[in-house]
Design an enzyme around this catalytic site. Structure first.
Site, PDB file in Angstrom:
ATOM      1  N   GLY A  33      20.336   9.027  30.077  1.00  0.00           N
ATOM      2  CA  GLY A  33      19.216   9.974  30.087  1.00  0.00           C
ATOM      3  C   GLY A  33      18.910  10.431  28.678  1.00  0.00           C
ATOM      4  O   GLY A  33      18.956   9.665  27.721  1.00  0.00           O
ATOM      5  N   ASP A  65      32.734  11.225  23.117  1.00  0.00           N
ATOM      6  CA  ASP A  65      31.481  11.860  23.543  1.00  0.00           C
ATOM      7  C   ASP A  65      30.399  11.554  22.507  1.00  0.00           C
ATOM      8  O   ASP A  65      30.662  11.561  21.309  1.00  0.00           O
ATOM      9  CB  ASP A  65      31.658  13.390  23.594  1.00  0.00           C
ATOM     10  CG  ASP A  65      31.976  13.900  24.984  1.00  0.00           C
ATOM     11  OD1 ASP A  65      32.485  13.109  25.806  1.00  0.00           O
ATOM     12  OD2 ASP A  65      31.731  15.092  25.257  1.00  0.00           O
ATOM     13  N   GLU A 106      38.308  15.652  32.301  1.00  0.00           N
ATOM     14  CA  GLU A 106      39.245  16.276  31.364  1.00  0.00           C
ATOM     15  C   GLU A 106      40.504  16.728  32.102  1.00  0.00           C
ATOM     16  O   GLU A 106      41.619  16.610  31.581  1.00  0.00           O
ATOM     17  CB  GLU A 106      38.574  17.460  30.657  1.00  0.00           C
ATOM     18  CG  GLU A 106      39.426  18.061  29.552  1.00  0.00           C
ATOM     19  CD  GLU A 106      38.626  19.035  28.690  1.00  0.00           C
ATOM     20  OE1 GLU A 106      38.179  18.635  27.607  1.00  0.00           O
ATOM     21  OE2 GLU A 106      38.433  20.195  29.121  1.00  0.00           O
ATOM     22  N   ALA A 131      25.495   7.199  26.723  1.00  0.00           N
ATOM     23  CA  ALA A 131      24.248   7.855  26.317  1.00  0.00           C
ATOM     24  C   ALA A 131      23.257   7.665  27.457  1.00  0.00           C
ATOM     25  O   ALA A 131      22.405   6.780  27.437  1.00  0.00           O
ATOM     26  CB  ALA A 131      23.728   7.251  25.020  1.00  0.00           C
TER      27      ALA A 131
HETATM   28  C1  5GW Z   1      26.539  16.112  31.037  1.00  0.00           C
HETATM   29  C2  5GW Z   1      26.578  17.322  31.717  1.00  0.00           C
HETATM   30  C3  5GW Z   1      25.512  17.769  32.490  1.00  0.00           C
HETATM   31  C4  5GW Z   1      24.412  16.966  32.578  1.00  0.00           C
HETATM   32  C5  5GW Z   1      24.368  15.743  31.876  1.00  0.00           C
HETATM   33  C6  5GW Z   1      25.437  15.287  31.107  1.00  0.00           C
HETATM   34  C7  5GW Z   1      25.400  13.987  30.423  1.00  0.00           C
HETATM   35  C8  5GW Z   1      26.531  13.513  29.712  1.00  0.00           C
HETATM   36  C9  5GW Z   1      24.248  13.143  30.427  1.00  0.00           C
HETATM   37  O1  5GW Z   1      23.174  13.426  31.023  1.00  0.00           O
HETATM   38  N1  5GW Z   1      24.264  11.946  29.752  1.00  0.00           N
HETATM   39  C10 5GW Z   1      25.387  11.532  29.077  1.00  0.00           C
HETATM   40  O2  5GW Z   1      25.344  10.431  28.476  1.00  0.00           O
HETATM   41  N2  5GW Z   1      26.524  12.293  29.082  1.00  0.00           N
HETATM   42  C11 5GW Z   1      27.725  11.758  28.392  1.00  0.00           C
HETATM   43  O3  5GW Z   1      28.878  12.470  28.782  1.00  0.00           O
HETATM   44  C12 5GW Z   1      27.646  11.878  26.886  1.00  0.00           C
HETATM   45  O4  5GW Z   1      28.367  10.839  26.276  1.00  0.00           O
HETATM   46  C13 5GW Z   1      28.321  13.205  26.658  1.00  0.00           C
HETATM   47  O5  5GW Z   1      28.766  13.372  25.335  1.00  0.00           O
HETATM   48  C14 5GW Z   1      29.462  13.127  27.672  1.00  0.00           C
HETATM   49  C15 5GW Z   1      30.049  14.484  28.130  1.00  0.00           C
HETATM   50  O6  5GW Z   1      29.006  15.398  28.444  1.00  0.00           O
HETATM   51  P1  5GW Z   1      28.749  16.655  27.501  1.00  0.00           P
HETATM   52  O7  5GW Z   1      28.936  16.236  26.068  1.00  0.00           O
HETATM   53  O8  5GW Z   1      27.430  17.254  27.851  1.00  0.00           O
HETATM   54  O9  5GW Z   1      29.920  17.617  27.947  1.00  0.00           O
HETATM   55  P2  5GW Z   1      30.615  18.750  27.033  1.00  0.00           P
HETATM   56  O10 5GW Z   1      31.665  19.326  27.933  1.00  0.00           O
HETATM   57  O11 5GW Z   1      31.209  18.063  25.828  1.00  0.00           O
HETATM   58  O12 5GW Z   1      29.541  19.729  26.638  1.00  0.00           O
HETATM   59 MN    MN Z   2      30.434  16.614  24.542  1.00  0.00          MN
END
Ligand code: 5GW
Ligand code: MN
Length: 242
Positions: free
Chosen positions: A13, A100, A192, A11
């Protein structure tokens, strides 16, 4: 058997805002009646909500650096989990799930999910034929999978298993991510892609259905009887750095 299940979640930002729902719904549905240890990796420890945990359930906060470039942290997620297993989790848990945070639990997730190495079929690909899987297709990447190989397209948002097996997975994926970085190549779907490559040659001992990683953007289909865990719809402009 008095097992302890570790759950890692990042978690960083603005993503701290997902923790409350994640933790509250996990308390209702995730591994109820087991010992559960949440490991929250964050750059904002003060913003971790205090959620009432049931007996036998604990939460550790582990500080990680923040960054405006998520890619910097994303690339290090496997390394950070690997290090936490070495330092802490291997002594404290038997099984581990890496999830996630932009997600909620909706129904029972229990002992049926345990195994040496556990993966979930990606909700967007369970009906797709292999040629449509978004594996990394460039041989220059260590995540490369040729067109005539591959069993399933696995979701990157959920993987788990015994602490020992997941330790090896994170170590191998970390090394491959670092090798790609040295060669200035980034796999199509980053971690992934590397996870999919790892699981092709190290078959999961348990394969979970997309019930365990649904996507709220996708309407429920008849094959899926019970949505247990799903990605919530997020406002990218609002939560992502730059
Ligand atoms: C992810 C993508 C672009 C910019 C920021 C992030 C981001 C992800 C972040 O700023 N902070 C963060 O804690 N994460 C972690 O990575 C979360 O646990 C998040 O669930 C995981 C994967 O990123 P997601 O969920 O945005 O990616 P998708 O492909 O599931 O939408
Ligand atoms: Mn996600």
């Amino acid at each position: 058997m008095n097992l302890t299940i570790a759950t890692t979640v990042f978690a960083v930002g603005k993503y701290v805002r997902f923790l409350q729902d994640f933790l509250e719904t996990a308390e209702k549905h995730f591994m109820v009646d087991f010992n559960v240890r949440y490991y929250v990796f964050t750059d904002r420890p003060d913003d971790v909500p205090s959620v009432n945990l049931s007996q036998g359930r604990h939460l550790s906060v582990i500080q990680v650096p923040g960054s405006n470039r998520w890619q910097e942290i994303s690339a290090r997620r496997m390394e950070i989990i690997q290090t936490a297993i070495e330092r802490q989790i291997s002594r404290e848990a038997d099984y581990i799930f890496c999830l996630d945070v932009d997600s909620k639990f909706h129904a029972r997730w229990g002992a049926e999910s345990l195994g040496r190495l556990v993966a979930v079929i990606h909700p967007w690909f369970y009906q797709a034929t292999r040629d449509l899987f978004t594996y990394e297709r460039r041989p220059a990447s260590t995540a490369y999978i040729p067109m005539d190989e591959g069993d399933y397209y696995y979701a990157g948002a959920v993987f788990g298993g015994s602490v020992e097996d997941v330790y090896t997975l994170t170590k191998v994926c970390r090394n491959q991510l670092e090798e790609d970085a040295r060669n200035s190549i980034e796999a199509a779907w980053q971690e992934e892609s590397h996870l999919n490559r790892y699981l092709l040659y190290n078959k999961p001992s348990k394969l979970l259905s997309p019930e365990y990683q649904w996507d709220d953007k996708k309407t429920k289909t008849n094959e899926v009887k019970v949505i247990r865990f799903s990605s919530v719809i997020k406002n990218y402009a609002e939560i992502r750095p730059n």
